[in-house]
Design a protein around this motif. Structure first.
Motif, PDB file in Angstrom:
ATOM      1  N   ASP A 135      13.105 -26.342  19.609  1.00 43.70           N
ATOM      2  CA  ASP A 135      14.895 -27.282  19.851  1.00 43.70           C
ATOM      3  C   ASP A 135      15.571 -27.333  19.146  1.00 43.70           C
ATOM      4  OD1 ASP A 135      12.686 -30.079  20.984  1.00 43.70           O
ATOM      5  OD2 ASP A 135      12.591 -30.837  18.982  1.00 43.70           O
ATOM      6  N   ALA A 136      16.935 -27.590  19.629  1.00 41.55           N
ATOM      7  CA  ALA A 136      18.416 -26.922  19.012  1.00 41.55           C
ATOM      8  C   ALA A 136      18.929 -28.677  18.581  1.00 41.55           C
ATOM      9  CB  ALA A 136      19.233 -26.194  19.970  1.00 41.55           C
ATOM     10  N   GLU A 137      19.685 -28.556  17.382  1.00 38.92           N
ATOM     11  CA  GLU A 137      20.113 -29.391  16.935  1.00 38.92           C
ATOM     12  C   GLU A 137      21.388 -29.714  17.406  1.00 38.92           C
ATOM     13  OE1 GLU A 137      21.380 -28.289  12.896  1.00 38.92           O
ATOM     14  OE2 GLU A 137      19.338 -29.023  12.192  1.00 38.92           O
ATOM     15  N   ALA A 138      21.897 -29.058  18.383  1.00 39.34           N
ATOM     16  CA  ALA A 138      23.388 -29.075  19.347  1.00 39.34           C
ATOM     17  C   ALA A 138      23.033 -28.133  20.964  1.00 39.34           C
ATOM     18  CB  ALA A 138      24.642 -28.472  19.170  1.00 39.34           C
ATOM     19  N   LEU A 139      23.756 -29.037  22.238  1.00 41.98           N
ATOM     20  CA  LEU A 139      23.742 -27.797  23.308  1.00 41.98           C
ATOM     21  C   LEU A 139      24.044 -26.872  22.697  1.00 41.98           C
ATOM     22  CD1 LEU A 139      24.799 -30.834  25.242  1.00 41.98           C
ATOM     23  CD2 LEU A 139      22.674 -30.484  25.060  1.00 41.98           C
ATOM     24  N   LEU A 140      23.263 -25.559  22.053  1.00 45.47           N
ATOM     25  CA  LEU A 140      24.316 -23.616  21.677  1.00 45.47           C
ATOM     26  C   LEU A 140      25.041 -23.394  23.139  1.00 45.47           C
ATOM     27  CD1 LEU A 140      20.722 -23.091  20.485  1.00 45.47           C
ATOM     28  CD2 LEU A 140      22.982 -24.022  19.240  1.00 45.47           C
ATOM     29  N   ASP A 141      25.605 -22.585  22.616  1.00 44.21           N
ATOM     30  CA  ASP A 141      26.034 -22.163  24.010  1.00 44.21           C
ATOM     31  C   ASP A 141      25.673 -20.629  24.120  1.00 44.21           C
ATOM     32  OD1 ASP A 141      28.634 -23.514  23.624  1.00 44.21           O
ATOM     33  OD2 ASP A 141      29.524 -22.060  21.777  1.00 44.21           O
ATOM     34  N   THR A 142      26.108 -20.192  25.171  1.00 49.30           N
ATOM     35  CA  THR A 142      24.459 -19.158  25.690  1.00 49.30           C
ATOM     36  C   THR A 142      25.553 -18.168  26.536  1.00 49.30           C
ATOM     37  OG1 THR A 142      24.724 -20.258  28.115  1.00 49.30           O
ATOM     38  CG2 THR A 142      23.156 -20.412  26.732  1.00 49.30           C
ATOM     39  N   VAL A 143      24.931 -16.968  26.557  1.00 51.79           N
ATOM     40  CA  VAL A 143      25.119 -15.785  27.504  1.00 51.79           C
ATOM     41  C   VAL A 143      24.108 -14.754  28.165  1.00 51.79           C
ATOM     42  CG1 VAL A 143      26.281 -13.172  26.139  1.00 51.79           C
ATOM     43  CG2 VAL A 143      26.456 -15.228  25.180  1.00 51.79           C
ATOM     44  N   PRO A 144      24.577 -15.535  29.347  1.00 54.98           N
ATOM     45  CA  PRO A 144      23.801 -14.676  30.790  1.00 54.98           C
ATOM     46  C   PRO A 144      23.159 -13.335  30.104  1.00 54.98           C
ATOM     47  CG  PRO A 144      25.349 -16.156  31.453  1.00 54.98           C
ATOM     48  CD  PRO A 144      25.563 -16.511  29.483  1.00 54.98           C
ATOM     49  N   ASN A 145      22.230 -12.471  30.626  1.00 58.44           N
ATOM     50  CA  ASN A 145      22.716 -10.744  31.239  1.00 58.44           C
ATOM     51  C   ASN A 145      22.317 -11.284  32.674  1.00 58.44           C
ATOM     52  OD1 ASN A 145      19.867 -11.979  31.167  1.00 58.44           O
ATOM     53  ND2 ASN A 145      19.019 -10.209  30.306  1.00 58.44           N
ATOM     54  N   ARG A 146      21.813 -10.051  32.884  1.00 60.54           N
ATOM     55  CA  ARG A 146      22.452  -9.787  34.129  1.00 60.54           C
ATOM     56  C   ARG A 146      20.963 -10.213  35.368  1.00 60.54           C
ATOM     57  NH1 ARG A 146      19.328  -5.998  36.220  1.00 60.54           N
ATOM     58  NH2 ARG A 146      17.488  -4.485  34.846  1.00 60.54           N
ATOM     59  N   GLU A 147      19.793 -11.087  34.271  1.00 65.02           N
ATOM     60  CA  GLU A 147      18.735 -11.575  35.470  1.00 65.02           C
ATOM     61  C   GLU A 147      19.201 -13.548  34.942  1.00 65.02           C
ATOM     62  OE1 GLU A 147      15.122 -11.276  33.554  1.00 65.02           O
ATOM     63  OE2 GLU A 147      15.605  -9.366  32.082  1.00 65.02           O
ATOM     64  N   SER A 148      20.265 -13.919  35.354  1.00 67.61           N
ATOM     65  CA  SER A 148      20.819 -14.752  35.094  1.00 67.61           C
ATOM     66  C   SER A 148      22.183 -14.636  36.085  1.00 67.61           C
ATOM     67  CB  SER A 148      20.845 -15.472  33.740  1.00 67.61           C
ATOM     68  OG  SER A 148      19.748 -15.377  32.776  1.00 67.61           O
ATOM     69  N   ALA A 149      21.544 -16.104  36.866  1.00 66.10           N
ATOM     70  CA  ALA A 149      22.675 -16.161  37.357  1.00 66.10           C
ATOM     71  C   ALA A 149      24.269 -16.403  37.195  1.00 66.10           C
ATOM     72  CB  ALA A 149      22.625 -16.279  38.876  1.00 66.10           C
ATOM     73  N   GLU A 150      23.578 -17.962  36.259  1.00 66.86           N
ATOM     74  CA  GLU A 150      23.789 -19.201  35.537  1.00 66.86           C
ATOM     75  C   GLU A 150      22.710 -19.205  34.726  1.00 66.86           C
ATOM     76  OE1 GLU A 150      25.802 -23.632  36.153  1.00 66.86           O
ATOM     77  OE2 GLU A 150      25.317 -22.582  37.915  1.00 66.86           O
ATOM     78  N   LEU A 151      23.129 -20.013  33.163  1.00 60.74           N
ATOM     79  CA  LEU A 151      22.713 -20.420  32.662  1.00 60.74           C
ATOM     80  C   LEU A 151      22.949 -22.601  32.367  1.00 60.74           C
ATOM     81  CD1 LEU A 151      21.960 -18.008  30.215  1.00 60.74           C
ATOM     82  CD2 LEU A 151      20.158 -19.117  30.813  1.00 60.74           C
TER      83      LEU A 151
END
Length: 155
Positions: free
Chosen positions: A100-116
């Motif tokens: 769990d996270a306390e909030a919707l955390l910001d994400t930083v995709p790497n090259r394996e991700s088209a999107e998060l």
């Protein structure tokens, strides 16, 4: 690793992924999903940040490391709740770590991700899911539902 049936599995020591939950401002639950890059195994499908375990790692450590590498998630803002073996093939396992996270955390995709993307739990099954994640989603959802979503000050 290659199983007796000839199927290939990533990670000599198994693999792990992170099913991260958080509450939206309206109180509904969301999970963080990764849209896998087209070039990757099962590219174009949605799944969890995750990957191969190193020989010295627990499933929880591997899931957190992979989530940091693939989504930029800070370990100090994530609370591990439980781990569920969602695939067991001979000497290889895939473990899904529910956290769990306390909030919707910001994400930083790497090259394996088209999107998060943070996705409402009720909408996960509507996406084209990675076959392994698709096979385990309903079971994971039941397990996750049995654990109250942590809020500020809980663990």
């Amino acid at each position: 690793m290659v199983s007796a049936s000839g199927a290939a599995y990533w990670g000599r020591h198994g693999a792990a992924g992170l099913l991260l939950r958080a509450r939206r401002p309206d109180g509904s639950a969301a999970v963080l999903l990764q849209h896998r890059a087209q070039w990757s195994h099962q590219g174009g499908t949605w799944g969890l940040p995750g990957g191969a375990r190193d020989s010295h790692e627990t499933p929880e450590q591997a899931a957190m490391r992979e989530a940091h590498e693939e989504a930029g998630l800070p370990a100090d803002q994530v609370t591990v709740r439980t781990a569920v073996v969602t695939a067991d093939v001979s000497v290889w396992t895939y473990t899904t770590v529910i956290a769990d996270a306390e909030a919707l955390l910001d994400t930083v995709p790497n090259r394996e991700s088209a999107e998060l993307r943070w996705v409402d739990e009720d909408e996960v099954a509507d996406l084209p899911l990675h076959p392994g994640f698709a096979a385990s989603w309903e079971r994971l959802r039941v397990v996750a539902a049995s654990i109250p979503l942590a809020v500020t000050g809980e663990s």
